[in-house]
Design a protein around this motif. Structure first.
Motif, PDB file in Angstrom:
ATOM      1  N   MET A   1       0.831  -1.206   0.000  1.00 30.34           N
ATOM      2  CA  MET A   1       0.000   0.000   0.000  1.00 30.34           C
ATOM      3  C   MET A   1       0.866   1.257   0.000  1.00 30.34           C
ATOM      4  O   MET A   1       0.643   2.188  -0.772  1.00 30.34           O
ATOM      5  N   SER A   2       1.895   1.301   0.895  1.00 28.95           N
ATOM      6  CA  SER A   2       2.760   2.474   0.953  1.00 28.95           C
ATOM      7  C   SER A   2       3.485   2.699  -0.369  1.00 28.95           C
ATOM      8  O   SER A   2       3.613   3.825  -0.834  1.00 28.95           O
ATOM      9  N   GLU A   3       3.947   1.603  -0.979  1.00 28.31           N
ATOM     10  CA  GLU A   3       4.662   1.736  -2.241  1.00 28.31           C
ATOM     11  C   GLU A   3       3.755   2.317  -3.313  1.00 28.31           C
ATOM     12  O   GLU A   3       4.157   3.221  -4.068  1.00 28.31           O
ATOM     13  N   ALA A   4       2.519   1.837  -3.384  1.00 25.71           N
ATOM     14  CA  ALA A   4       1.574   2.329  -4.392  1.00 25.71           C
ATOM     15  C   ALA A   4       1.254   3.801  -4.161  1.00 25.71           C
ATOM     16  O   ALA A   4       1.181   4.589  -5.115  1.00 25.71           O
ATOM     17  N   LYS A   5       1.073   4.182  -2.911  1.00 28.13           N
ATOM     18  CA  LYS A   5       0.785   5.588  -2.611  1.00 28.13           C
ATOM     19  C   LYS A   5       1.971   6.476  -2.950  1.00 28.13           C
ATOM     20  O   LYS A   5       1.806   7.588  -3.459  1.00 28.13           O
ATOM     21  N   ALA A   6       3.179   5.998  -2.671  1.00 28.29           N
ATOM     22  CA  ALA A   6       4.373   6.780  -2.982  1.00 28.29           C
ATOM     23  C   ALA A   6       4.509   6.982  -4.483  1.00 28.29           C
ATOM     24  O   ALA A   6       4.824   8.078  -4.958  1.00 28.29           O
ATOM     25  N   ARG A   7       4.286   5.922  -5.237  1.00 25.02           N
ATOM     26  CA  ARG A   7       4.371   6.043  -6.705  1.00 25.02           C
ATOM     27  C   ARG A   7       3.311   7.002  -7.235  1.00 25.02           C
ATOM     28  O   ARG A   7       3.569   7.809  -8.133  1.00 25.02           O
ATOM     29  N   SER A   8       2.108   6.916  -6.665  1.00 27.91           N
ATOM     30  CA  SER A   8       1.035   7.821  -7.075  1.00 27.91           C
ATOM     31  C   SER A   8       1.414   9.263  -6.789  1.00 27.91           C
ATOM     32  O   SER A   8       1.218  10.155  -7.633  1.00 27.91           O
ATOM     33  N   LEU A   9       1.981   9.518  -5.614  1.00 29.16           N
ATOM     34  CA  LEU A   9       2.369  10.881  -5.250  1.00 29.16           C
ATOM     35  C   LEU A   9       3.455  11.402  -6.188  1.00 29.16           C
ATOM     36  O   LEU A   9       3.395  12.551  -6.641  1.00 29.16           O
ATOM     37  N   ARG A  10       4.419  10.599  -6.494  1.00 30.40           N
ATOM     38  CA  ARG A  10       5.487  11.030  -7.399  1.00 30.40           C
ATOM     39  C   ARG A  10       4.929  11.333  -8.795  1.00 30.40           C
ATOM     40  O   ARG A  10       5.328  12.306  -9.442  1.00 30.40           O
ATOM     41  N   GLU A  11       4.010  10.496  -9.254  1.00 34.43           N
ATOM     42  CA  GLU A  11       3.423  10.703 -10.589  1.00 34.43           C
ATOM     43  C   GLU A  11       2.616  11.995 -10.655  1.00 34.43           C
ATOM     44  O   GLU A  11       2.530  12.623 -11.717  1.00 34.43           O
ATOM     45  N   LEU A  12       2.028  12.394  -9.533  1.00 36.73           N
ATOM     46  CA  LEU A  12       1.223  13.619  -9.513  1.00 36.73           C
ATOM     47  C   LEU A  12       2.067  14.882  -9.685  1.00 36.73           C
ATOM     48  O   LEU A  12       1.525  15.970  -9.871  1.00 36.73           O
ATOM     49  N   HIS A  13       3.383  14.750  -9.633  1.00 37.41           N
ATOM     50  CA  HIS A  13       4.269  15.891  -9.880  1.00 37.41           C
ATOM     51  C   HIS A  13       4.502  16.130 -11.368  1.00 37.41           C
ATOM     52  O   HIS A  13       5.187  17.077 -11.748  1.00 37.41           O
ATOM     53  N   GLN A  14       3.929  15.285 -12.186  1.00 38.57           N
ATOM     54  CA  GLN A  14       4.081  15.415 -13.635  1.00 38.57           C
ATOM     55  C   GLN A  14       2.726  15.802 -14.239  1.00 38.57           C
ATOM     56  O   GLN A  14       1.719  15.178 -13.950  1.00 38.57           O
ATOM     57  N   GLY A  15       2.709  16.821 -15.068  1.00 35.95           N
ATOM     58  CA  GLY A  15       1.459  17.217 -15.715  1.00 35.95           C
ATOM     59  C   GLY A  15       0.762  18.346 -15.002  1.00 35.95           C
ATOM     60  O   GLY A  15       1.374  19.371 -14.671  1.00 35.95           O
ATOM     61  N   LYS A  16      -0.519  18.160 -14.705  1.00 33.49           N
ATOM     62  CA  LYS A  16      -1.351  19.212 -14.124  1.00 33.49           C
ATOM     63  C   LYS A  16      -0.812  19.657 -12.763  1.00 33.49           C
ATOM     64  O   LYS A  16      -0.282  18.861 -11.992  1.00 33.49           O
ATOM     65  N   LEU A  17      -0.959  20.953 -12.481  1.00 37.54           N
ATOM     66  CA  LEU A  17      -0.517  21.527 -11.215  1.00 37.54           C
ATOM     67  C   LEU A  17      -1.148  20.784 -10.038  1.00 37.54           C
ATOM     68  O   LEU A  17      -2.368  20.656  -9.939  1.00 37.54           O
ATOM     69  N   LEU A  18      -0.306  20.289  -9.140  1.00 39.44           N
ATOM     70  CA  LEU A  18      -0.759  19.604  -7.934  1.00 39.44           C
ATOM     71  C   LEU A  18      -0.955  20.639  -6.831  1.00 39.44           C
ATOM     72  O   LEU A  18      -0.004  21.296  -6.407  1.00 39.44           O
ATOM     73  N   VAL A  19      -2.182  20.793  -6.372  1.00 37.66           N
ATOM     74  CA  VAL A  19      -2.522  21.795  -5.361  1.00 37.66           C
ATOM     75  C   VAL A  19      -2.621  21.110  -4.000  1.00 37.66           C
ATOM     76  O   VAL A  19      -3.366  20.146  -3.831  1.00 37.66           O
ATOM     77  N   LEU A  20      -1.848  21.628  -3.040  1.00 37.51           N
ATOM     78  CA  LEU A  20      -1.746  21.002  -1.729  1.00 37.51           C
ATOM     79  C   LEU A  20      -2.153  21.974  -0.618  1.00 37.51           C
ATOM     80  O   LEU A  20      -1.319  22.726  -0.100  1.00 37.51           O
ATOM     81  N   PRO A  21      -3.440  21.996  -0.225  1.00 32.71           N
ATOM     82  CA  PRO A  21      -3.831  22.779   0.952  1.00 32.71           C
ATOM     83  C   PRO A  21      -3.342  22.031   2.197  1.00 32.71           C
ATOM     84  O   PRO A  21      -3.684  20.876   2.394  1.00 32.71           O
ATOM     85  N   ASN A  22      -2.532  22.672   3.029  1.00 31.62           N
ATOM     86  CA  ASN A  22      -1.868  21.959   4.123  1.00 31.62           C
ATOM     87  C   ASN A  22      -2.781  21.767   5.330  1.00 31.62           C
ATOM     88  O   ASN A  22      -3.539  22.660   5.708  1.00 31.62           O
ATOM     89  N   ALA A  23      -2.667  20.575   5.932  1.00 27.42           N
ATOM     90  CA  ALA A  23      -3.472  20.206   7.090  1.00 27.42           C
ATOM     91  C   ALA A  23      -2.599  20.155   8.337  1.00 27.42           C
ATOM     92  O   ALA A  23      -1.367  20.176   8.257  1.00 27.42           O
ATOM     93  N   TRP A  24      -3.239  20.057   9.508  1.00 27.20           N
ATOM     94  CA  TRP A  24      -2.517  20.023  10.782  1.00 27.20           C
ATOM     95  C   TRP A  24      -3.086  19.016  11.769  1.00 27.20           C
ATOM     96  O   TRP A  24      -2.495  18.764  12.810  1.00 27.20           O
ATOM     97  N   ASP A  25      -4.231  18.392  11.445  1.00 29.08           N
ATOM     98  CA  ASP A  25      -4.803  17.353  12.292  1.00 29.08           C
ATOM     99  C   ASP A  25      -5.755  16.510  11.448  1.00 29.08           C
ATOM    100  O   ASP A  25      -5.911  16.754  10.250  1.00 29.08           O
TER     101      ASP A  25
END
Length: 261
Positions: A1-25
């Motif tokens: 699961m962690s590996e798949a999520k990591a690959r997904s996150l890395r792929e999201l850096h390619q192409g459309k702007l990745l918008v990250l509203p930051n959370a704290w809890d």
């Protein structure tokens, strides 16, 4: 699961702007996901403040990572952590603790919180390379976002040298294995454009008067984050709500009760 999520996150850096509203809890992270954002990013400043500490590695890292673990359990999407400068942890320990929380990405900044100023670029690149190697050894391709602090007041750089040094560091950090670099604090579209062109790889931006989302996208920014902005908006909204409630309840001004004692 962690590996798949990591690959997904890395792929999201390619192409459309990745918008990250930051959370704290957990609650803020769940709101991010409910709004349709594909990733939850944390803000060290917001998490530290909520825990009663100042930003800048003044909060115990175990407390910071405990918050991340609760967030990662609460949401189904990849979580990336603002890990500040890595809390002095050795690269393999940092990666192990990060993965133990359930997160699959992290920011690592080049500010030296102990000596002041910035860590020498080559030394920081070596640290990033060691973090990348530790992640590879763990079998999880952690998404590594290398923050470049040349535009911050404590960096010791000024004027055009801030941009030149950001480009130099960005190239070194990318060569060391960073998936993205983050020249935090850039307010000029021209400066940001130079860094993007000079680095030649994914760049994290932040919004500002010259830098709305459309402008960031047109410049070729890979991702945009907001730090503690939403966290800090909370007390202002509560203050407005309390004032409205005070008036509705027919109470005196904020000092009235104290004066009447």
């Amino acid at each position: 699961m962690s590996e798949a999520k990591a690959r997904s996150l890395r792929e999201l850096h390619q192409g459309k702007l990745l918008v990250l509203p930051n959370a704290w809890d957990e609650a803020s992270a769940e709101l991010v996901v409910e709004a349709g954002f594909p990733v939850v990013a944390t803000s060290s400043a917001a998490v530290a403040d909520a825990l009663g500490h100042e930003d800048g590695e003044r909060a115990p890292w175990r407390e910071m990572f405990a918050v991340v673990a609760r967030i990662a359990r609460a949401v189904p999407v990849p979580v990336t952590v603002d890990a500040e400068a890595g809390y002095g942890l050795a690269p393999d320990r940092l990666v192990a603790e990060l993965l133990a929380t359930g997160a699959v990405g992290c920011n690592i900044e080049d500010t030296d919180h102990r000596a002041g100023g910035l860590v020498p670029a080559a030394a920081h690149a070596d640290r990033l390379a060691a973090i990348r190697a530790a992640a590879d050894a763990a079998g999880v391709p952690v998404a590594l976002n290398a923050r470049i602090d040349t535009f911050l007041p404590h960096s010791g750089f000024s004027g055009a040298e801030r941009t030149d040094e950001a480009i130099r560091r960005g190239r070194l950090y990318r060569d060391a294995g960073a998936d993205c670099v983050y020249p935090i604090g850039i307010s000029s579209a021209a400066d940001l454009g130079k860094v993007i062109t000079g680095v030649g790889g994914p760049v994290n931006g932040n919004t500002g008067p010259e830098l709305d989302l459309d402008t960031l996208a047109s410049l070729g920014v890979a991702r945009v984050s907001f730090g503690p902005r939403f966290y800090r908006a909370g007390p202002a909204a509560m203050r407005d709500g309390l004032e409205e409630l005070r008036r509705a309840a027919g109470m005196g001004g904020p000092g009235a009760r104290a004066a009447g004692r």
